[in-house]
Design a protein around this motif. Sequence first.
Motif, PDB file in Angstrom:
ATOM      1  N   ASN A 123      13.179  -2.934   5.694  1.00 55.32           N
ATOM      2  CA  ASN A 123      11.940  -2.351   5.163  1.00 55.32           C
ATOM      3  C   ASN A 123      11.280  -3.251   4.122  1.00 55.32           C
ATOM      4  OD1 ASN A 123      11.786  -0.087   6.771  1.00 55.32           O
ATOM      5  ND2 ASN A 123      12.966   1.191   5.364  1.00 55.32           N
ATOM      6  N   ASP A 124      12.080  -3.836   3.222  1.00 58.87           N
ATOM      7  CA  ASP A 124      11.482  -4.695   2.191  1.00 58.87           C
ATOM      8  C   ASP A 124      10.887  -5.969   2.804  1.00 58.87           C
ATOM      9  OD1 ASP A 124      14.197  -5.520   2.663  1.00 58.87           O
ATOM     10  OD2 ASP A 124      14.132  -6.711   0.824  1.00 58.87           O
ATOM     11  N   GLU A 125      11.479  -6.470   3.879  1.00 57.12           N
ATOM     12  CA  GLU A 125      10.922  -7.633   4.561  1.00 57.12           C
ATOM     13  C   GLU A 125       9.579  -7.273   5.214  1.00 57.12           C
ATOM     14  OE1 GLU A 125      14.971 -10.026   5.873  1.00 57.12           O
ATOM     15  OE2 GLU A 125      14.262  -8.375   7.141  1.00 57.12           O
ATOM     16  N   ILE A 126       9.524  -6.125   5.847  1.00 57.49           N
ATOM     17  CA  ILE A 126       8.280  -5.688   6.487  1.00 57.49           C
ATOM     18  C   ILE A 126       7.195  -5.477   5.439  1.00 57.49           C
ATOM     19  CG2 ILE A 126       7.174  -3.798   7.752  1.00 57.49           C
ATOM     20  CD1 ILE A 126       9.783  -3.548   9.367  1.00 57.49           C
ATOM     21  N   GLU A 127       7.550  -4.870   4.322  1.00 56.44           N
ATOM     22  CA  GLU A 127       6.569  -4.642   3.252  1.00 56.44           C
ATOM     23  C   GLU A 127       6.034  -5.979   2.725  1.00 56.44           C
ATOM     24  OE1 GLU A 127       8.450  -2.125   0.368  1.00 56.44           O
ATOM     25  OE2 GLU A 127       8.590  -0.448   1.787  1.00 56.44           O
ATOM     26  N   ARG A 128       6.913  -6.951   2.557  1.00 52.17           N
ATOM     27  CA  ARG A 128       6.489  -8.267   2.083  1.00 52.17           C
ATOM     28  C   ARG A 128       5.578  -8.943   3.114  1.00 52.17           C
ATOM     29  NH1 ARG A 128       4.014 -11.398  -0.611  1.00 52.17           N
ATOM     30  NH2 ARG A 128       4.577 -13.571  -0.591  1.00 52.17           N
ATOM     31  N   ILE A 129       5.928  -8.847   4.376  1.00 56.33           N
ATOM     32  CA  ILE A 129       5.116  -9.456   5.435  1.00 56.33           C
ATOM     33  C   ILE A 129       3.761  -8.762   5.523  1.00 56.33           C
ATOM     34  CG2 ILE A 129       4.951  -9.794   7.941  1.00 56.33           C
ATOM     35  CD1 ILE A 129       8.055 -10.258   7.852  1.00 56.33           C
ATOM     36  N   GLU A 130       3.728  -7.450   5.420  1.00 57.26           N
ATOM     37  CA  GLU A 130       2.453  -6.720   5.415  1.00 57.26           C
ATOM     38  C   GLU A 130       1.575  -7.192   4.259  1.00 57.26           C
ATOM     39  OE1 GLU A 130       3.823  -2.451   7.424  1.00 57.26           O
ATOM     40  OE2 GLU A 130       3.839  -2.684   5.236  1.00 57.26           O
ATOM     41  N   ALA A 131       2.187  -7.382   3.092  1.00 56.22           N
ATOM     42  CA  ALA A 131       1.435  -7.863   1.924  1.00 56.22           C
ATOM     43  C   ALA A 131       0.891  -9.271   2.175  1.00 56.22           C
ATOM     44  CB  ALA A 131       2.317  -7.838   0.678  1.00 56.22           C
ATOM     45  N   ILE A 132       1.699 -10.120   2.802  1.00 57.97           N
ATOM     46  CA  ILE A 132       1.254 -11.482   3.128  1.00 57.97           C
ATOM     47  C   ILE A 132       0.018 -11.432   4.018  1.00 57.97           C
ATOM     48  CG2 ILE A 132       1.846 -13.517   4.535  1.00 57.97           C
ATOM     49  CD1 ILE A 132       4.749 -13.177   3.453  1.00 57.97           C
ATOM     50  N   VAL A 133       0.074 -10.630   5.069  1.00 59.28           N
ATOM     51  CA  VAL A 133      -1.047 -10.543   6.011  1.00 59.28           C
ATOM     52  C   VAL A 133      -2.278  -9.972   5.309  1.00 59.28           C
ATOM     53  CG1 VAL A 133      -1.863  -9.477   8.153  1.00 59.28           C
ATOM     54  CG2 VAL A 133       0.471 -10.390   8.015  1.00 59.28           C
ATOM     55  N   GLN A 134      -2.083  -8.931   4.514  1.00 60.71           N
ATOM     56  CA  GLN A 134      -3.210  -8.323   3.806  1.00 60.71           C
ATOM     57  C   GLN A 134      -3.857  -9.321   2.853  1.00 60.71           C
ATOM     58  OE1 GLN A 134      -1.506  -4.848   1.968  1.00 60.71           O
ATOM     59  NE2 GLN A 134      -1.058  -3.886   3.933  1.00 60.71           N
ATOM     60  N   GLU A 135      -3.035 -10.036   2.090  1.00 59.16           N
ATOM     61  CA  GLU A 135      -3.570 -10.996   1.123  1.00 59.16           C
ATOM     62  C   GLU A 135      -4.243 -12.188   1.816  1.00 59.16           C
ATOM     63  OE1 GLU A 135      -0.244 -12.041  -1.369  1.00 59.16           O
ATOM     64  OE2 GLU A 135       0.053  -9.949  -1.974  1.00 59.16           O
ATOM     65  N   THR A 136      -3.612 -12.687   2.862  1.00 57.37           N
ATOM     66  CA  THR A 136      -4.138 -13.862   3.553  1.00 57.37           C
ATOM     67  C   THR A 136      -5.471 -13.564   4.230  1.00 57.37           C
ATOM     68  OG1 THR A 136      -1.872 -14.606   3.947  1.00 57.37           O
ATOM     69  CG2 THR A 136      -3.593 -15.686   5.210  1.00 57.37           C
ATOM     70  N   PHE A 137      -5.618 -12.360   4.774  1.00 58.35           N
ATOM     71  CA  PHE A 137      -6.854 -12.010   5.485  1.00 58.35           C
ATOM     72  C   PHE A 137      -7.816 -11.191   4.626  1.00 58.35           C
ATOM     73  CE2 PHE A 137      -4.326 -13.356   9.049  1.00 58.35           C
ATOM     74  CZ  PHE A 137      -5.252 -13.927   9.887  1.00 58.35           C
ATOM     75  N   ASP A 138      -7.525 -11.071   3.336  1.00 61.81           N
ATOM     76  CA  ASP A 138      -8.421 -10.325   2.440  1.00 61.81           C
ATOM     77  C   ASP A 138      -9.820 -10.921   2.474  1.00 61.81           C
ATOM     78  OD1 ASP A 138      -9.122  -8.415   0.455  1.00 61.81           O
ATOM     79  OD2 ASP A 138      -8.956  -9.984  -1.068  1.00 61.81           O
ATOM     80  N   GLY A 139     -10.806 -10.092   2.786  1.00 61.56           N
ATOM     81  CA  GLY A 139     -12.195 -10.532   2.813  1.00 61.56           C
ATOM     82  C   GLY A 139     -12.655 -11.088   4.148  1.00 61.56           C
ATOM     83  N   PHE A 140     -11.732 -11.341   5.064  1.00 62.19           N
ATOM     84  CA  PHE A 140     -12.132 -11.935   6.343  1.00 62.19           C
ATOM     85  C   PHE A 140     -13.000 -11.009   7.169  1.00 62.19           C
ATOM     86  CE2 PHE A 140     -11.500 -12.766  10.887  1.00 62.19           C
ATOM     87  CZ  PHE A 140     -11.986 -14.047  10.958  1.00 62.19           C
TER      88      PHE A 140
END
Length: 143
Positions: A123-140
Amino acid sequence: MLDRIDDYRTTLQSHSGPFMDFIEWRPTPDRNVEVLNDTADLYRYFDSTEAAEFLYDCVKRTVEYDLPREIDYLRRHDEARRLIMDTVEMPDRLADDLLLFIRQNKGTLSKKRREREFAPLKNDEIERIEAIVQETFDGFDEI
């Protein structure tokens, strides 16, 4: 052009529509048409200004909007995949799928995907990966 298919159709019809009264034709059994009279003079010296302007607008949009957006997406995708791979080791294809599923589900991995394809992830890995995707694509998607 596909984004403006109605404009494309209108552009084509504006050229060929006026000629229809001068063209003799009949439908063929294979759902096509057979032209019965000589129509070469109708098309020999036509004004293609409207079609050229439409094509110019499409090319301009591609150069000024579509290509920069695609390059931005690819840059973000590569960065997100690199950060995902730094978090959890997995094959590139699986990381790409994970990234896609998270983006398709507005920043989170669905329960179904968690339980199936990505069951080995914690679960913590998935949460971290979700955060990565959200941050990387923020504003796209706002562009």
